[in-house]
Motif scaffolding. Structure first.
Motif, PDB file in Angstrom:
ATOM      1  N   THR A   1       0.899  -1.339   0.037  1.00 24.38           N
ATOM      2  CA  THR A   1      -0.012   0.144  -0.199  1.00 24.38           C
ATOM      3  C   THR A   1       0.920   1.378   0.068  1.00 24.38           C
ATOM      4  O   THR A   1       0.623   2.399  -0.742  1.00 24.38           O
ATOM      5  CB  THR A   1      -0.892   0.058   1.268  1.00 24.38           C
ATOM      6  OG1 THR A   1      -1.600  -1.267   1.330  1.00 24.38           O
ATOM      7  CG2 THR A   1      -1.810   1.182   1.205  1.00 24.38           C
ATOM      8  N   SER A   2       2.043   1.306   0.602  1.00 19.32           N
ATOM      9  CA  SER A   2       2.855   2.246   0.734  1.00 19.32           C
ATOM     10  C   SER A   2       3.453   2.809  -0.513  1.00 19.32           C
ATOM     11  O   SER A   2       3.790   4.005  -0.941  1.00 19.32           O
ATOM     12  CB  SER A   2       4.035   2.239   1.817  1.00 19.32           C
ATOM     13  OG  SER A   2       4.696   0.937   1.451  1.00 19.32           O
ATOM     14  N   TYR A   3       3.712   1.654  -1.234  1.00 19.23           N
ATOM     15  CA  TYR A   3       4.203   1.966  -2.665  1.00 19.23           C
ATOM     16  C   TYR A   3       3.217   2.481  -3.617  1.00 19.23           C
ATOM     17  O   TYR A   3       3.571   3.390  -4.121  1.00 19.23           O
ATOM     18  CB  TYR A   3       4.771   0.494  -3.275  1.00 19.23           C
ATOM     19  CG  TYR A   3       4.825   0.492  -4.760  1.00 19.23           C
ATOM     20  CD1 TYR A   3       6.253   0.808  -5.243  1.00 19.23           C
ATOM     21  CD2 TYR A   3       4.034   0.093  -5.610  1.00 19.23           C
ATOM     22  CE1 TYR A   3       6.420   1.045  -6.661  1.00 19.23           C
ATOM     23  CE2 TYR A   3       4.257   0.062  -7.191  1.00 19.23           C
ATOM     24  CZ  TYR A   3       5.508   0.724  -7.410  1.00 19.23           C
ATOM     25  OH  TYR A   3       5.476   0.426  -8.933  1.00 19.23           O
ATOM     26  N   PHE A   4       2.030   2.192  -3.555  1.00 20.03           N
ATOM     27  CA  PHE A   4       1.068   2.704  -4.378  1.00 20.03           C
ATOM     28  C   PHE A   4       0.589   4.353  -3.867  1.00 20.03           C
ATOM     29  O   PHE A   4       0.344   4.870  -4.684  1.00 20.03           O
ATOM     30  CB  PHE A   4      -0.020   1.797  -4.394  1.00 20.03           C
ATOM     31  CG  PHE A   4      -0.030   0.784  -5.222  1.00 20.03           C
ATOM     32  CD1 PHE A   4       0.162   0.636  -6.657  1.00 20.03           C
ATOM     33  CD2 PHE A   4      -0.235  -0.725  -4.675  1.00 20.03           C
ATOM     34  CE1 PHE A   4       0.143  -0.584  -7.537  1.00 20.03           C
ATOM     35  CE2 PHE A   4       0.026  -1.738  -5.541  1.00 20.03           C
ATOM     36  CZ  PHE A   4       0.308  -1.549  -6.833  1.00 20.03           C
ATOM     37  N   ASP A   5       0.773   4.352  -2.612  1.00 21.75           N
ATOM     38  CA  ASP A   5       0.542   5.818  -2.052  1.00 21.75           C
ATOM     39  C   ASP A   5       1.559   6.340  -2.549  1.00 21.75           C
ATOM     40  O   ASP A   5       1.084   7.887  -2.899  1.00 21.75           O
ATOM     41  CB  ASP A   5       0.767   5.847  -0.557  1.00 21.75           C
ATOM     42  CG  ASP A   5      -0.625   5.001   0.037  1.00 21.75           C
ATOM     43  OD1 ASP A   5      -1.665   5.061  -0.495  1.00 21.75           O
ATOM     44  OD2 ASP A   5      -0.402   4.866   1.556  1.00 21.75           O
ATOM     45  N   THR A   6       2.815   6.107  -2.872  1.00 22.05           N
ATOM     46  CA  THR A   6       4.055   7.068  -3.248  1.00 22.05           C
ATOM     47  C   THR A   6       3.577   7.487  -4.717  1.00 22.05           C
ATOM     48  O   THR A   6       3.593   8.647  -5.248  1.00 22.05           O
ATOM     49  CB  THR A   6       5.128   6.334  -3.289  1.00 22.05           C
ATOM     50  OG1 THR A   6       5.589   6.114  -1.893  1.00 22.05           O
ATOM     51  CG2 THR A   6       6.209   7.424  -3.769  1.00 22.05           C
ATOM     52  N   ILE A   7       3.069   6.505  -5.699  1.00 18.43           N
ATOM     53  CA  ILE A   7       2.517   6.727  -6.880  1.00 18.43           C
ATOM     54  C   ILE A   7       1.611   7.598  -7.164  1.00 18.43           C
ATOM     55  O   ILE A   7       1.581   8.619  -7.808  1.00 18.43           O
ATOM     56  CB  ILE A   7       2.340   5.404  -7.601  1.00 18.43           C
ATOM     57  CG1 ILE A   7       3.451   4.345  -7.626  1.00 18.43           C
ATOM     58  CG2 ILE A   7       1.792   5.686  -9.211  1.00 18.43           C
ATOM     59  CD1 ILE A   7       4.424   4.797  -8.442  1.00 18.43           C
ATOM     60  N   ARG A   8       0.692   7.626  -6.006  1.00 19.36           N
ATOM     61  CA  ARG A   8      -0.672   8.498  -6.077  1.00 19.36           C
ATOM     62  C   ARG A   8      -0.171   9.896  -5.852  1.00 19.36           C
ATOM     63  O   ARG A   8      -0.645  10.873  -6.347  1.00 19.36           O
ATOM     64  CB  ARG A   8      -1.638   8.001  -4.999  1.00 19.36           C
ATOM     65  CG  ARG A   8      -2.949   8.540  -5.141  1.00 19.36           C
ATOM     66  CD  ARG A   8      -3.943   8.260  -4.124  1.00 19.36           C
ATOM     67  NE  ARG A   8      -4.233   6.809  -3.846  1.00 19.36           N
ATOM     68  CZ  ARG A   8      -3.802   5.898  -3.012  1.00 19.36           C
ATOM     69  NH1 ARG A   8      -2.789   6.226  -2.033  1.00 19.36           N
ATOM     70  NH2 ARG A   8      -4.072   4.757  -3.044  1.00 19.36           N
ATOM     71  N   LYS A   9       0.527   9.959  -4.856  1.00 13.56           N
ATOM     72  CA  LYS A   9       1.311  11.263  -4.574  1.00 13.56           C
ATOM     73  C   LYS A   9       1.861  11.969  -5.898  1.00 13.56           C
ATOM     74  O   LYS A   9       1.796  13.186  -5.974  1.00 13.56           O
ATOM     75  CB  LYS A   9       2.109  11.396  -3.349  1.00 13.56           C
ATOM     76  CG  LYS A   9       1.376  10.940  -1.909  1.00 13.56           C
ATOM     77  CD  LYS A   9       2.531  10.993  -0.891  1.00 13.56           C
ATOM     78  CE  LYS A   9       1.791  10.513   0.344  1.00 13.56           C
ATOM     79  NZ  LYS A   9       2.767  10.318   1.618  1.00 13.56           N
ATOM     80  N   ASN A  10       2.652  11.163  -6.508  1.00 14.86           N
ATOM     81  CA  ASN A  10       3.207  11.584  -7.593  1.00 14.86           C
ATOM     82  C   ASN A  10       2.292  12.196  -8.813  1.00 14.86           C
ATOM     83  O   ASN A  10       2.535  13.216  -9.444  1.00 14.86           O
ATOM     84  CB  ASN A  10       4.232  10.460  -8.378  1.00 14.86           C
ATOM     85  CG  ASN A  10       5.432  10.295  -7.247  1.00 14.86           C
ATOM     86  OD1 ASN A  10       5.816  11.068  -6.495  1.00 14.86           O
ATOM     87  ND2 ASN A  10       6.168   9.195  -7.348  1.00 14.86           N
ATOM     88  N   ILE A  11       1.337  11.324  -8.938  1.00 17.40           N
ATOM     89  CA  ILE A  11       0.219  11.690  -9.986  1.00 17.40           C
ATOM     90  C   ILE A  11      -0.340  12.753  -9.308  1.00 17.40           C
ATOM     91  O   ILE A  11      -0.842  13.785 -10.175  1.00 17.40           O
ATOM     92  CB  ILE A  11      -0.932  10.498 -10.032  1.00 17.40           C
ATOM     93  CG1 ILE A  11      -0.149   9.249 -10.410  1.00 17.40           C
ATOM     94  CG2 ILE A  11      -2.065  11.176 -11.110  1.00 17.40           C
ATOM     95  CD1 ILE A  11      -0.979   8.209 -10.347  1.00 17.40           C
ATOM     96  N   ALA A  12      -0.869  13.031  -8.002  1.00 21.03           N
ATOM     97  CA  ALA A  12      -1.422  14.270  -7.698  1.00 21.03           C
ATOM     98  C   ALA A  12      -0.582  15.689  -7.864  1.00 21.03           C
ATOM     99  O   ALA A  12      -1.146  16.590  -8.134  1.00 21.03           O
ATOM    100  CB  ALA A  12      -1.701  13.998  -6.144  1.00 21.03           C
ATOM    101  N   ALA A  13       0.642  15.350  -7.409  1.00 18.92           N
ATOM    102  CA  ALA A  13       1.611  16.561  -7.685  1.00 18.92           C
ATOM    103  C   ALA A  13       1.791  17.028  -9.177  1.00 18.92           C
ATOM    104  O   ALA A  13       2.041  18.173  -9.077  1.00 18.92           O
ATOM    105  CB  ALA A  13       3.082  16.162  -7.217  1.00 18.92           C
ATOM    106  N   SER A  14       1.408  16.098 -10.226  1.00 21.43           N
ATOM    107  CA  SER A  14       1.570  16.704 -11.694  1.00 21.43           C
ATOM    108  C   SER A  14       0.452  17.341 -11.896  1.00 21.43           C
ATOM    109  O   SER A  14       0.551  17.926 -12.892  1.00 21.43           O
ATOM    110  CB  SER A  14       1.695  15.185 -12.419  1.00 21.43           C
ATOM    111  OG  SER A  14       2.753  14.460 -12.099  1.00 21.43           O
TER     112      SER A  14
END
Length: 396
Positions: free
Chosen positions: A383-396
Motif C-alpha cells: 500500500t505504501s508503494y501505491f501511495d507514493t505513486i498516487r502522490k506523484n500523480i497528484a503533484a503532477s
C-alpha cells in the motif's frame, strides 16, 4: 521547417534506438506498439506459427494494470480546498464549491478515471488543454524527443492529426485550398497534419525575424503521405497551414508518469515491465498445447509385418490375434507437465514481484498457514508503494 519536421518524424519512427546505458537501447515508437499488442493479446507475427499450429495468448499483463488502477485511483470528491492557518475559512469554502462545480461542468472526474486507467498500461499519459477542455493525446500519434526529461524541456513535441476535408474547411488556416488539392492526389481517406512545438529560427516564424535568434513556436504543417505535385507540376514536400510564436506559459500539454528512469521520456508501465514473463508464459502455454495434440494420439508398434496398419478399422473388439512379435504402445504422453507448471509459477511470481500485485493486494485468499502478521506487513508495504505513486500523480 517542413524538412526539419520530416526529419524528426523519420528519426523517431525509423531511426536508430537511443542508448540509455551500454547494452541498453530504447525506441519509444516500438515500445508503444509492443505495449498495445501485449495488452490486447496479439502476437507480433500473427496467430499461426511456422508449423501451422494456432498460437494461444495467455494474458498475464492486464491483471497488474487493473490492480494498479484500483490501488492508486482517488475520487474527485476527495480533492478539497482547505484554509491555511489563520485564513478565512469562508473563502476556502466558496472556492471549494466553485471547484466542484467546475469539475462537474468540465467532466473532470471522467478525466481522472481515464488517467488512472491508462497510466499503468503505458507508463505515461499526456493530456492537452484545448479551448478550456482537456483532451487525451494518443501516444501512437505522439512524437517527442525520446531522451527528454519532460515535455517542456524537449527539443520538439509533435502531434500527428488526421482530418476530413469538412473539418479542414472549418479551420482558420492559410493555404486550405492548396492543401486539399495536394491531398486529393494521395487518394488517402484522411488529411494528415503535424503540429510541432519547439524552438525555431525567428525568421521562419514571423516576418523580419532574426535568423540567428531561436524562439519557441508552433507549426501546423501538411506533409503528403505519397508523392504529390502542385498545379505547375512541381513536387509538394509539404505546406505550412499555420504558425505562431508561443510562450512556455501557453504550453498546452500536461504529463503524468508511473515510474521514470533517466535517459528516456516515456515512463515504465506494468505491461512493459512484464514483457519477459508474458513472452515466456505464452511459450509454455503453446508448448503444452502442442504436447496435448501428441498425447491424444494412440500409436502402436510391432516388428510383425502382417499386422494391419490401423487397428481401429481392421480389428474388432474381442478379436484374438496371432502375431510374430508383440504389439506395444508408443509412449506419446507428456511427462514434463510438472516442470512446465513449476516454471509457469515462477514467472507468475516474477510478474507479481515486479508489479507489486501480490495476493494480498489482489484481494485473493492467502496460502494456508500464512501468519496474520506477515499478511499485514505485506499489505502495508504494498500500500505504501501505491501511495507514493498516487502522490506523484497528484503533484503532477
Amino acid at each position: 521547417m517542413i524538412k526539419k519536421i520530416q526529419a524528426e518524424v523519420e528519426e523517431f519512427q525509423n531511426g536508430e534506438p537511443i542508448d540509455i546505458v551500454d547494452s541498453f537501447s530504447f525506441r519509444q515508437y516500438d515500445t508503444v506498439e509492443r505495449i498495445i499488442r501485449l495488452y490486447n493479446s496479439k502476437f507480433e507475427k500473427g496467430d499461426i506459427d511456422s508449423e501451422g499450429f494456432k498460437k494461444y495468448f495467455r494474458n498475464i499483463v492486464r491483471s497488474p494494470c487493473t490492480v494498479a488502477t484500483k490501488a492508486v485511483a482517488f475520487d474527485f470528491s476527495d480533492i478539497q480546498i482547505t484554509t491555511a492557518p489563520g485564513s478565512n475559512y469562508r473563502i476556502a469554502w466558496i472556492a471549494d464549491r466553485d471547484f466542484k462545480h467546475w469539475g462537474k461542468v468540465k467532466e473532470f472526474p471522467n478525466t481522472l478515471s481515464r488517467i488512472f486507467y491508462e497510466l499503468p498500461i503505458f507508463g505515461s499519459v499526456v493530456i492537452k488543454k484545448v479551448k478550456g477542455n482537456y483532451r487525451f493525446v494518443d501516444l501512437r500519434n505522439f512524437i517527442v524527443e525520446q531522451q527528454a526529461d519532460s515535455l517542456d524541456r524537449a527539443e520538439y513535441v509533435i502531434e500527428q492529426h488526421y482530418m476530413t476535408p469538412e473539418e479542414l474547411k472549418k479551420m482558420k488556416w492559410d493555404n486550405k485550398e492548396e492543401i486539399l488539392e495536394a491531398w486529393r492526389q494521395t487518394k488517402k481517406p484522411y488529411i494528415r497534419f503535424f503540429e510541432r512545438r519547439g524552438e525555431a529560427p525567428e525568421s521562419e516564424v514571423v516576418e523580419d525575424g532574426d535568423p540567428n535568434k531561436m524562439v519557441r513556436s508552433v507549426f501546423i504543417t501538411y506533409v503528403p503521405e505519397t508523392k504529390t505535385t502542385d498545379r505547375f507540376g512541381s513536387p509538394v514536400p509539404g505546406i505550412v497551414a499555420w504558425k505562431a510564436k508561443e510562450s512556455l506559459e501557453e504550453f498546452p500539454y500536461r504529463e503524468f508518469h508511473w515510474e521514470k528512469i533517466p535517459g528516456r521520456w516515456l515512463g515504465i508501465g506494468r505491461v512493459e515491465i512484464n514483457t519477459d514473463p508474458q513472452v515466456r508464459t505464452n511459450e509454455l502455454t503453446n508448448l503444452r498445447v502442442k504436447s496435448s495434440y501428441f498425447a491424444s494420439l494412440n500409436l502402436w508398434q510391432t516388428r510383425d509385418t502382417t499386422i494391419p496398419k490401423s487397428l481401429i478399422r481392421e480389428v474388432a473388439n474381442g478379436d484374438v490375434m496371432q502375431v510374430m512379435s508383440e504389439i506395444t504402445r508408443v509412449p506419446t504422453e507428456e511427462r514434463n507437465l510438472h516442470a512446465f507448471g513449476q516454471e509457469e509459477q515462477n514467472w507468475m511470481a516474477n510478474r507479481d514481484e515486479q508489479s507489486m500485485t501480490f495476493d494480498v493486494i489482489r484481494g485473493e485468499r492467502l496460502p494456508a498457514g500464512t501468519p496474520l502478521g506477515s499478511a499485514q506487513l505485506a499489505a502495508q508495504m504494498t500500500t505504501s508503494y501505491f501511495d507514493t505513486i498516487r502522490k506523484n500523480i497528484a503533484a503532477s
